[in-house]
Structure formats: C-alpha cells, structure tokens
Design an enzyme around this catalytic site. Sequence first.
Site, mmCIF file in Angstrom:
data_model
loop_
_atom_site.group_PDB
_atom_site.id
_atom_site.type_symbol
_atom_site.label_atom_id
_atom_site.label_comp_id
_atom_site.label_asym_id
_atom_site.label_seq_id
_atom_site.Cartn_x
_atom_site.Cartn_y
_atom_site.Cartn_z
ATOM 1 N N GLY A 186 29.477 22.755 85.776
ATOM 2 C CA GLY A 186 30.662 22.680 85.639
ATOM 3 C C GLY A 186 31.189 20.409 85.427
ATOM 4 O O GLY A 186 29.865 20.126 84.580
ATOM 5 N N SER A 187 32.326 20.278 85.183
ATOM 6 C CA SER A 187 31.829 18.694 85.508
ATOM 7 C C SER A 187 31.363 17.662 85.722
ATOM 8 O O SER A 187 30.458 18.262 86.993
ATOM 9 C CB SER A 187 33.561 18.056 85.418
ATOM 10 O OG SER A 187 33.892 18.076 86.701
ATOM 11 N N GLU A 208 24.307 21.474 85.983
ATOM 12 C CA GLU A 208 24.585 22.083 83.959
ATOM 13 C C GLU A 208 25.608 21.059 84.153
ATOM 14 O O GLU A 208 27.341 21.718 84.447
ATOM 15 C CB GLU A 208 24.805 23.288 84.195
ATOM 16 C CG GLU A 208 23.195 23.763 83.963
ATOM 17 C CD GLU A 208 22.640 24.056 83.069
ATOM 18 O OE1 GLU A 208 22.506 23.087 81.785
ATOM 19 O OE2 GLU A 208 21.110 23.819 83.323
ATOM 20 N N CYS A 242 31.499 23.409 76.158
ATOM 21 C CA CYS A 242 30.217 21.737 76.999
ATOM 22 C C CYS A 242 29.791 21.581 75.795
ATOM 23 O O CYS A 242 29.116 20.279 75.540
ATOM 24 C CB CYS A 242 29.263 22.106 78.208
ATOM 25 S SG CYS A 242 28.265 24.232 78.298
#
Length: 456
Positions: A186-187, A208, A242
């Site tokens: 995620g962020s 990640e 991403c």
Amino acid sequence: MVKDIVTAQNAFFSTQKTKDVAFRKEYLKRLKQEITSREDAICDALYADFKKPKFESLATETQLVLAELNHTIKNVGRWSQPEPVESSWTNFPSKDWIQSEPYGKVLIISPWNYPFMLTLAPMVGALAAGNTVVLKPSELSPNTSRIIAEIIQKVFPPEYVTVVEGGVEVSQALLAEKWEYIFFTGSTRVGQIVYKSAAEHLTPVTLELGGKNPCVVDETAALKLAAKRIVWGKFINAGQTCLAPDYILVHFSVKGKLAEELKRYITEFYGTDIQKSPDFARITTKKHYQELKEMLEGETLLFGGTCVDQDNYVEPTLVDEPKLNSALMKGEIFGPILPIIAYEKEEELHQYISNYGKPLAFYLFSTRKKFQNKLLSQYSFGGGTINDTVVHISNKRLPFGGVGASGIGGYHGKHSFDLFSHKKSMVKRANWVDVPLRYAPYKLPIRWVKRFKHLF
Ligand code: NAD
C-alpha cells in the site's frame, strides 16, 4: 472477532499440520483449481470495481497468481529441504545446514489497485513456507474482496486461512494483535503505521510501498518503441500501478518526436474516443479521481485532460514541463497523467530523481551501455527495466520489492518462500572427538589465537 481468529490460528499452527509439505501442496493445488474455475467471475468482480478490462484482469491478476501457484507447487518440495553448507574448521567434525521453518500466523494487508494479485500472490509464498494466513483485502475494491473471501472460504478451513473484510478500523484491529509476520502492500504513509504496530511485538515485516518512478529517455533511444512501451506501462490499469513510469525525463533534442509518438500510440491503443474504449480502466475512488483532476489545474497539456465526474474517467494525459513544486510533481501520481520534462545535460537529471525517496522502479531508454551502467550504479531503486517498462515484475525468478521509501523486502517464487521462512542455522557435532583448544584454562599461545580467523 479478530481475537477469535488469532486464537484459532494459533491452535491450528500448533497442530504442526502445516509443517508437512504434502499438506501445503495439497491446499495450493485446491486453490489453483478454485481460481481456474472462477477466473471469469474474478474478472467480472474487477470490472465491477473499476471497469478493469478483461485482458488486463487475466494478464495482470489471475494469470500471475496461477503462474506463482504453478511454480510454487512444482518447487516447494525442493525449497523446503534443509540446505547443506560447508562446515567450519573450528567445529570439526560437524554437519552444518540451514533449515527453513514457518513463522506462524501471517497477516497480509493489500491495496485496491491490483486487488486480486496483490492479495493472493504473497499468500502463495506464505502458505508454501508453512504459515497460516489472515488476509485483509482493500475495502475500496469490494467486489474483488468478496470473491477472494468466497474462494478462501471454499478452499481452506478458517483456522488455516481466513479473510477479514473491512476498512481502516478493521485493519487497525488486526494490527493491534501479535503476528509472527506482517506483509503489507500500500502507500508509504500507511506503511509507516504498519511498521510502528509491528514494532510493538518485534514482528518482522515486508512493506511493498509506492514511489515516484522516473523514466529517462536519452537521444539514442529507439523512440517509437520507447513511446509504445511507455504508453503501455503508464496507462495499463489507468495508471494505477505502483510500477508505472511516473514522469519522463527526455533529452531536449528528441522531446518533440517522443511526444508525437506517445500521442500516436495512445490513440492507436485506445482509439479517438477513449472513454468508449473497452481497454481502458477507471479511477477506483472518487477521492483519488478528484485529486487527479486537481493535479491538472494550471498545467500545459500536450494531450488529453478530459475528466468525467460521473464515470471517474481521466483521459490518458500528457503534461508539458510541470514545475517541481506543482501538485503533479509533489508525490506519486498513481493515475493516467504523464509529465514530460526535457533535460539538456545529464547532470540535470539528478535534481529531479534525487528530489524523491528511493523509487520502486526506474526506467531508462537508451542504447548507450555506459549511460545505462552509470545510472544503474548512481541510483538506488526497487527494480527496473532498460528499454521497457514494468515487465521486470513478470519474471518470478526476480525478487519484487522496494528499497528505502518504496519498501522493505522482495518476493515472488523462491524469494517468497524465503521471505516467509525463518532460516534456522544448524550445526550437528560428532561425539567421537572433542578438540580441547577452546576450553579454559586457556593454554594456547596468543599468537595462535590470532590465527583463528582462518578456521571459522
Ligand atoms: P493504502 O495504504 O491506502 O491502503 C492499503 C491497505 O491498508 C488497505 O487494505 C487499507 O484498508 C489499509 N489501511 C488504510 N489506511 C490504514 C490505516 N490508517 N491503518 C491501517 N490500515 C490502513 O493504499 P491504497 O490506496 O489501497 O494503494 C495505493 C498505494 O499502494 C500506492 O501508493 C501504491 O504505490 C502502493 N502500491 C504498492 C505496491 C507494491 O508492490 N510496492 C503495489 C500496489 C500498490
């Protein structure tokens, strides 16, 4: 509820069932069968969430998970074997090896942008290594989360693998528990929250995260092919990738030509009325749609720019020379907007690239080997591709992950198995001889002790 799940998983793990590799393989095979039989329904769920084109759902979600499953089912027996290593003379005689063991309960929290793949691909590694798993998919892709829950419910007993659906509060309730491993995608902002929670229990993590991925195009690049590959990597999943190139740094002498080719390929891929194209997805959330729309304010557009509120539609858009302090260049764009910035001297690249944390990906289009090597050694980033974009994710033999601001740890294939395994270092001594040199009272001359380094 969360506490019950944790108790059930603890009890199940302590039965030692998951220590049996045949048991793990059996469940991975059942999972493969279930995903295969529901592949169309999974694509429908992804379409319902953000109009993800079926081709992209297959190519970037289900087929990637199935490839991971095939590779893992085939190799998990070998990966699980104790790995012999050379013995050290100080322990003579001995047998030395590395033994992989599962951590225990693994929590996997995933995002909405590749909601199927980013939930199940790490799970395959966690199960292959013998862990139990709790999955927390994103609340922002509810249809995909639902079908993941159905699949898991059908294949696994809940004390082995379970899905907990819900939003931030659910995620936080899960993070408050003690896990033996947390895998988060995620962020960067939420990654920091996860890292802090994990620290409470000294739980190891993989993070990640995102980043602002540069794409450098020099004057020697094969421009047409570069444009084609950039358009593909940027606009697949409507830029909500991403790994997508975030912005282009192009040598000023070829900027005009590159821009023309980018425009040509956007039209070739998606037609002249892109909103009607079945091959272009939508922005998943209204909030993010709004942010993207605002990023375009005051910018000079080379192409696109249309936004349709009712449809969360943002047209593939090329932006000319945004300022470094513009909204577009502040952080990760995560949508179908591509800034194009010209440079003249190579040294100018640094002010852009070094302006952000270490990116998840780095792309370079150039035929100059020296330049390729220079940038590769100059910058730290998760992974990259020379003369293409995104495709390094597709090789299961390569670890996929970030560094610095873009994350911690890498997975896929054997790297996933290793990530989710604790590596026990083992030495088995023989009893028939016991060299007495190490015991007190120490009699060995100091000058001999100083030569011990040759024995370890
Ligand atoms: P996000 O961080 O907002 O959410 C991810 C997950 O965390 C969701 O399941 C969500 O419910 C949960 N969450 C959100 N806020 C939380 C909080 N305060 N406390 C605890 N849990 C919380 O990310 P997103 O918007 O779903 O995904 C987009 C981001 O993910 C982008 O930054 C993108 O670059 C990154 N990403 C990285 C990778 C990778 O492999 N490195 C892959 C895909 C996406």
